[in-house]
Every structure is written in structure tokens, then in C-alpha cells.
Design an enzyme around this catalytic site. Structure first.
Site, PDB file in Angstrom:
ATOM      1  N   GLY A   1       0.819  -1.203   0.000  1.00 18.19           N
ATOM      2  CA  GLY A   1       0.000   0.000   0.000  1.00 18.19           C
ATOM      3  C   GLY A   1       0.854   1.255   0.000  1.00 18.19           C
ATOM      4  O   GLY A   1       1.988   1.268  -0.491  1.00 18.19           O
ATOM      5  N   SER A   2       0.328   2.315   0.599  1.00 19.50           N
ATOM      6  CA  SER A   2       0.906   3.655   0.416  1.00 19.50           C
ATOM      7  C   SER A   2       2.243   3.887   1.106  1.00 19.50           C
ATOM      8  O   SER A   2       2.868   4.926   0.889  1.00 19.50           O
ATOM      9  CB  SER A   2      -0.100   4.706   0.876  1.00 19.50           C
TER      10      SER A   2
END
Length: 724
Positions: free
Chosen positions: A309-310
Site C-alpha cells: 500500500g501507500s
């Protein structure tokens, strides 16, 4: 003719007997002269028949934390057996075999948690089968010192004990995936996972032997011709783990599991200047002393590749700065991005976006579109792949733990090249993310993570091997690293930042990046939907301008209240562990504290009397426990000058140490007392002390064994004097 025949036969028999006699005599003479029969040395054979030879097992080395706290050690337990053979008794006044089956069974039953009838049946069957000795199954094995002493006090004829080593983990569920497990093979302890497995060659010593001559009852002779070859014990292994930081982590993970019931939790704390792993933990975990319902054998921190993810945007940002294509004020259209006519569009996490915003705001808001445009348009796919590899993605870090998995860069198609920029498709492990992040925290130099600090010879204390910091790359410059840290700090300080008022620490600035990773559905191949079906994570460093500590935490599928932020579990772990660890390591605060914490500085205690020290501690509002009645101080559990909170208990050992009332003490507090006084400790149960084998006020020495029973919630100890 007949007469001649009768004269020959006796002569023939005489000749035959003479030859046979000569052969037999010759054989005896040969045997007497050579001492051999058919190539077998009969003297040696006779000696072997009346000689016992036993292996002296080498003691397995101890695993310690960086400051010498034992994390895994060899522990002696006892196996009970009963001798049934009457011939073993040579003096009727001192019987050495079981005399009375019913009495023996009745007295043993409560100590072995067996019915007397079961024990009696085993003893009777053994007698009927003419067996020399019998055992009573698992109930008669791994008895602790107190159990052994209680049974020995019964003074039952024919009941004996055999010492045997087991591997013991004093802290139970504590870095269990990292420390690992052992197994018994041919009565030898063998490492099979974690540090126990990877360092087995060092931890395992070389066995010795003992031989002596004995009689037919297996009793050593008065002149036994004893030969002893000493065992060479295994080496001791010191880890980079810090017991206090690991304890903070373990307690925080346990609290989050209790509160949010997540599918998985993983966290790592590292020193970004050295690559040393200070703490590493996972949930589900296990207690290596009691392997019951183990839900997860794998060390997820190194062995569970997932879409991050981020948090991957840290490295997209750093790559853009290094390439010279980062312009924080440049605007872009958020919400949706389509990299080409035949490329699937990607969206921001709120789908509609925030309109035209700057790239700086895009990073603060964790915009997928910002990361995608930086990687695909400004850096370019080919160069971005170069940076991914330079940061170590797609390769194992080589951490000195077994079972590491590399993860993989998914980069075959344009959409994969785009989604990799914000952490989808491509997989990594938490330890890979941490290694890559050392480049940002350490002026561009990427350090290999390691967990073996030192290996020492158990007898001499000489260092055999030492872990060292190793630079494994420099994907970005020092200037780029500093700029990246400044921008990541705004993720926590900016009102639009995804970490605002969630990951900020009291007294310390933080640079970091949040992550909300989607989870692929193994059945459909699509991503799971629903508010809780994500891996919520954070990778943070503090202090922000020159990080001394770095931490990654991920929480998979927590159960959240409707009004609860998705970052609640991960931010609780991060703030609790990082803030307390920074203070524990005496790292200077770099911002004004908003919530001052009352801290006590431990006064100098050397050359002071017990009463003088306790008066000083009383005036400071400290919590302490005096061990014994003496007025001379032998040791204190906390160093002078160290800063602690008022609730942290200080142990003061006097020159006349006595056992205090341990009721309500935690196991860790008793372990501290054990390490200070040197006595042996056994325990059973979980929770807080409810019983102790040595009464309050009794003197204790290093030869004594204290057994404690732990149970349930904490009970306050009583300070009232006993009524006379």
C-alpha cells in the site's frame, strides 16, 4: 588277524584323544597368550560387559538480549521412575525397589495427577512382566524442582529421578518467532526455527562421556576405573533485541489484539544508523514453553510478502526527488488517472479526489494519482524500476534469520508499473520496507538489517563472532534523504496529512507515511471490499530531522467501531512503543512536550545505607521494594542517573536478602529479582503471583529454587503484619 585288529583300535582312540587334547590345550595356551577368541579381545569384552558408559550431554548455549537478559536457556527437569526388581535390594533394612505397591501408588497419585489405581496397575503389570523398572507416562516427566523435592520427601523405596534438560523460555510469548524453537532428537536438543535454528551450529556443544565399572545390579564398584571426558558446552548468542523495547512492543500488540481482534499484526523497531533490529513481533504468536493451539508458525515480519500500500510512496517520492523531477508546488488533477488509452484507470482512495492540488499536498493526502504520475510520467517506468531494485525490492535482505522470503516486483504491463508506485501488485515484506527506509533515515546509505549482535564462548566469555553494520547500497543522495524526511514530516504535521494528530509523538517530531493496502481475495482474484478489509500500516522515523529510531507496524482487518479511525490500532502501537523507547534510550526531545510526563532521576546509591536511599526515593515519589533487612546496599535494579516513571518499581537488595511477599507481582518482576539474587526459578500458569514456595521473610541463596504459581488478574499484596 582278529588279535591284531583289537590291538590297533585302542591305539587309534588314544591317538585321536591325544590330538584332541593337544588341540584343546593349544587353544587354551593360545587364548591365554593372545587374549583373543575369533579375533575378539576377551579381556576387553569382559571389561565392556561390566562397564557402564554414558554420554555427558553438552549444555546448549543461552540466547540473550543485547544487555544480557536470558531469552532462551537450558533448564533441568526430572523424570520419575520406579525400580521393581527385588534383586536391586542388597540390604533388607534399606530396600531399593518398590515394596508396597498400594502404598506407593496412593502417595504418588496426588503428585503425578493420576489415580492411585492407574499407578498401581502400572506397577503390578511391571512386576508380572518381570521388568526391572517402569515409568508413568507424561505425568512423570518434566517435573520441576519443587515437585521432585515433594516426592523425594515421601521417602518411598524404589522411587528414583533422572535429570534431563529441556529448552526453557523465561519470558514466554516474547519475540517467539524470532527466538524460535527446538526439538529433541535422540535426547539432544536441536534448533528448528528462528535464532535457535540459524545459530544451532554455535548453540549446540560437543558431548563428553563417562565410563566406570559396575556390578550386575548396575552399582558402581569401589574401584570403578572411572574415565571422564568433559563436555564442551555450546556458545552463547547475544541478540540486538532490547528486552525493554521488545516488552513495550509485545504489550502493545497484545492490547491491540484484545481490543480489535485483527487477523494479523506485525511490527519492527530498528536503529536506522546501524541496521540493528531492536524489537520484532507478530500476532498471532505462541508460547514456546507450551505449544498448544499454535495459529501461526511463520515470522510474518520476514516471511509474509504482501502488497504494502501507500508506505511504498516513500520510495516513489525519494526517487522523484533524486531524479530532479519533484516540484512540490506543481498542480495536478486528483481523483482519477489513466496512463494511456489501453491502460486501466486508477483512482484515489476517495475516488472523487480533492480537485487540482499540489504534489506536496498529494503526498500528504496519500494520493494514488500523485504517486502514479510521478513514477509513470516524470521518472519513467524504466528508471523507476532501477530505483525499486536499488532500494532492494524483489530481493531478500539477507537478515540473519531463517525463512526470509523476497517478495516480487510485478512490472510486466503498464498498469503494473503504475500501481507499483502506490504499493499495489508488487509485494514486499516488512523487513524489506525497513531496509529500504534506512536509506531515507541514514543520509542515503541503505543498511542491511541484522539481529545477531555477538556470539561468545560460554566458558571463557571470548567473542567468537560479532555482528557489524553493513551498507548494502546508496539509492539516493544525502540531500535527497533530508528533503524526503522533511516532506514525510508534513504527513504528520499538516492538517491535510493522513497521519495528522494520529502518529505524532509527545516531545519528538516524526517523519512517516501511512498505508492502507487492499487485500486480494484468493477465491476471486479481486480485492476484498468493506471498511475493515485492509492492512492498515505506518512506517515512521523519529526525531524527524535525524532519526534515531524507525518503526513499521501493520494491522490486518481489525474490528473497528463506526466512529473509530482506521488508524487507531496501528497508531496506538506506534505511539506507545516509539515514544517510550525514545525516552528509555535517552534520546533528546526535539519539540516542546504537550503532555509533560513526571520523570524521576534515580539518585546515586553507592556508599549509601538502605535507609538513606529509601528516604531519597520517598521524597521523589518513587516505587521501590527492599529485599531483606540489612542496612547495607548490595545492588539496585536501576542505575544511578537513569530516568524512570514513578510507577516503575526499583528493587533494592540488602546484605541480608530475604524473600518478600510476591503476591500480585508480575512474572517479569520476579525474573528481575531472580537475576539480581541468582536463585533458581520455576513457575506455572499465566498472570500474577498467587502462591510462592518459599515463605515471606525466609533467607534465599543462589542454591535455592523458588516456585511460583501465576493466575488471573493482579492481586494487591498485603502489607499487614501477621497476627500473633
Amino acid at each position: 588277524m582278529k588279535k591284531k585288529s583289537t590291538e590297533i583300535m585302542p591305539l587309534l582312540w588314544i591317538c585321536l584323544f591325544s590330538i584332541a587334547f593337544l588341540i584343546i590345550v593349544g587353544r587354551f595356551v593360545y587364548i591365554q597368550a593372545t587374549g583373543e577368541v575369533n579375533g575378539v579381545d576377551i579381556k576387553k569384552l569382559a571389561a565392556e560387559k561390566r562397564t557402564n558408559e554414558y554420554t555427558i550431554p553438552a549444555k546448549r548455549g543461552t540466547i540473550y538480549d543485547r544487555k544480557g537478559m536470558a531469552l532462551a536457556q537450558e533448564h533441568i527437569v526430572y523424570r520419575l521412575y520406579a525400580v521393581l526388581d527385588e534383586k536391586y535390594t542388597t540390604n533388607e533394612d534399606e530396600p531399593r525397589h518398590v515394596i508396597d505397591i498400594q502404598t506407593t501408588a496412593a502417595k504418588l497419585a496426588p503428585h503425578l495427577d493420576l489415580e492411585a489405581s492407574e499407578i498401581a496397575k502400572i506397577l503390578k503389570n511391571g512386576k508380572e512382566d518381570d521388568r526391572f523398572q517402569v515409568e508413568f507416562g507424561s505425568n512423570s516427566r518434566e517435573l520441576n524442582q519443587e515437585q521432585k523435592d515433594d516426592i523425594a520427601a515421601l521417602d518411598l523405596p524404589g522411587i528414583y529421578f533422572m535429570e534431563e534438560p529441556i529448552r526453557f523460555y523465561p519470558n514466554g510469548t516474547f519475540a517467539s518467532h524470532t527466538i524460535g524453537l527446538t526439538d529433541k532428537q535422540d535426547n539432544n536438543i536441536i534448533g528448528i526455527s528462528g535464532v535457535e535454528g540459524s545459530m544451532d551450529e554455535y548453540l549446540t556443544g560437543e558431548s563428553g562421556s563417562i565410563s566406570y565399572q559396575r556390578d550386575k545390579f548396575n552399582v558402581k564398584l569401589l574401584n570403578p576405573n572411572e574415565i571422564i571426558n568433559k563436555a564442551d558446552d555450546g556458545d552463547n548468542v547475544y541478540l540486538t533485541l532490547d528486552q525493554k523495547i521488545q516488552t513495550l512492543l509485545e504489550d502493545s500488540l497484545t492490547e491491540v489484539v484484545k481490543e480489535y481482534n485483527p487477523e494479523r499484526v506485525t511490527a519492527i523497531v530498528m536503529d536506522p544508523k546501524t541496521g540493528e533490529v531492536l524489537a520484532m513481533g507478530n500476532r498471532p504468536s505462541f508460547n514456546p514453553n507450551n505449544l498448544g493451539d499454535v495459529q501461526n508458525w511463520y515470522n510474518d515480519a520476514i516471511a509474509n510478502p504482501f502488497e504494502p500500500g501507500s508506505t511504498m510512496k516513500i520510495f516513489t517520492l525519494a526517487s522523484a526527488i533524486e531524479e530532479g523531477v519533484w516540484n512540490p508546488d506543481e498542480k495536478f488533477k486528483s481523483g482519477k488517472y489513466k496512463g494511456g488509452e489501453n491502460i486501466t484507470a486508477i483512482r484515489d482512495h476517495n475516488w472523487t479526489g480533492w480537485g487540482n492540488i499540489s504534489y506536496l499536498e498529494g503526498i500528504q493526502r496519500s494520493s494514488n494519482v500523485a504517486a502514479a504520475k510521478l513514477a509513470y510520467e516524470k521518472i519513467g517506468s524504466e528508471k523507476f524500476l532501477h530505483y525499486l531494485k536499488a532500494f532492494g525490492f524483489g530481493e531478500k535482505t539477507g537478515i540473519d534469520l531463517p525463512g526470509e522470503v523476497s517478495g516480487s516486483i510485478l512490472y510486466n504491463y503498464p498498469i503494473e508499473q503504475i500501481t507499483t508506485a502506490f504499493g499495489q501488485g508488487t509485494t514486499t515484506t516488512p523487513i524489506q520496507l525497513m531496509q529500504a527506509a534506512t536509506a531515507v533515515a541514514n543520509n542515503g546509505k541503505m543498511l542491511k538489517p541484522y539481529i545477531i549482535k555477538e556470539i561468545k564462548d560460554a566458558e571463557s566469555g571470548e567473542t567468537i563472532s560479532k555482528g557489524v553494520s553493513e551498507v548494502v547500497g546508496q539509492p539516493i543522495s544525502s540531500e535527497t534523504a533530508k528533503k524526503t524526511l522533511k516532506i514525510l514530516e508534513t504527513v504528520v504535521t499538516s492538517k491535510v496529512g493522513t497521519g495528522y494528530n494520529r502518529y505524532n509523538l509527545d516531545g519528538y517530531t516524526v517523519a512517516g507515511k501511512t498505508g492502507t493496502a487492499q487485500i486480494p481475495d484468493p477465491e476471486t482474484g479481486r480485492y476484498l471490499t468493506g471498511r475493515e478489509n485492509y492492512v492498515f500500516s505506518f512506517l515512521g522515523m523519529a526525531p524527524a530531522d535525524n532519526p534515531e529510531l524507525m518503526m513499521y507496524v501493520s494491522v490486518k482487518q481489525p474490528e473497528l467501531e463506526d466512529d473509530e479511525p482506521d488508524s487507531a490500532p496501528s497508531s496506538f502501537i506506534f505511539r506507545n512503543v516509539m515514544e517510550n523507547s525514545l525516552r528509555y534510550l535517552n534520546i533528546d526531545a526535539d519539540k516542546e512536550k504537550t503532555d509533560p510526563v513526571n520523570v524521576i532521576e534515580v539518585p546515586e546509591w553507592k556508599n549509601k545505607s538502605t535507609s538513606e536511599l529509601t528516604e531519597s526515593l520517598d521524597s521523589l515519589g518513587a516505587t521501590y521494594e527492599v529485599i531483606g533487612d540489612g542496612n547495607k546496599i548490595m545492588d539496585v535494579s536501576v542505575n544511578a542517573g537513569e530516568q524512570i516513571t514513578p510507577i516503575q518499581k526499583i528493587f533494592i537488595v540488602t546484605d541480608q536478602p530475604k524473600i518478600p511477599d510476591l503476591t500480585g507481582w508480575s512474572r517479569r518482576e520476579v525474573l528481575v529479582l531472580r537475576d539480581m539474587l541468582g536463585f533458581n526459578l520455576d513457575w506455572f500458569g499465566e498472570g500474577y503471583v498467587v502462591k510462592q514456595s518459599i515463605a515471606k521473610g525466609k533467607p534465599i541463596t543462589s542454591q535455592d529454587t523458588l516456585t511460583i504459581e501465576l493466575s488471573g488478574p493482579k492481586k494487591e499484596s498485603s502489607n499487614k503484619e501477621e497476627e500473633s
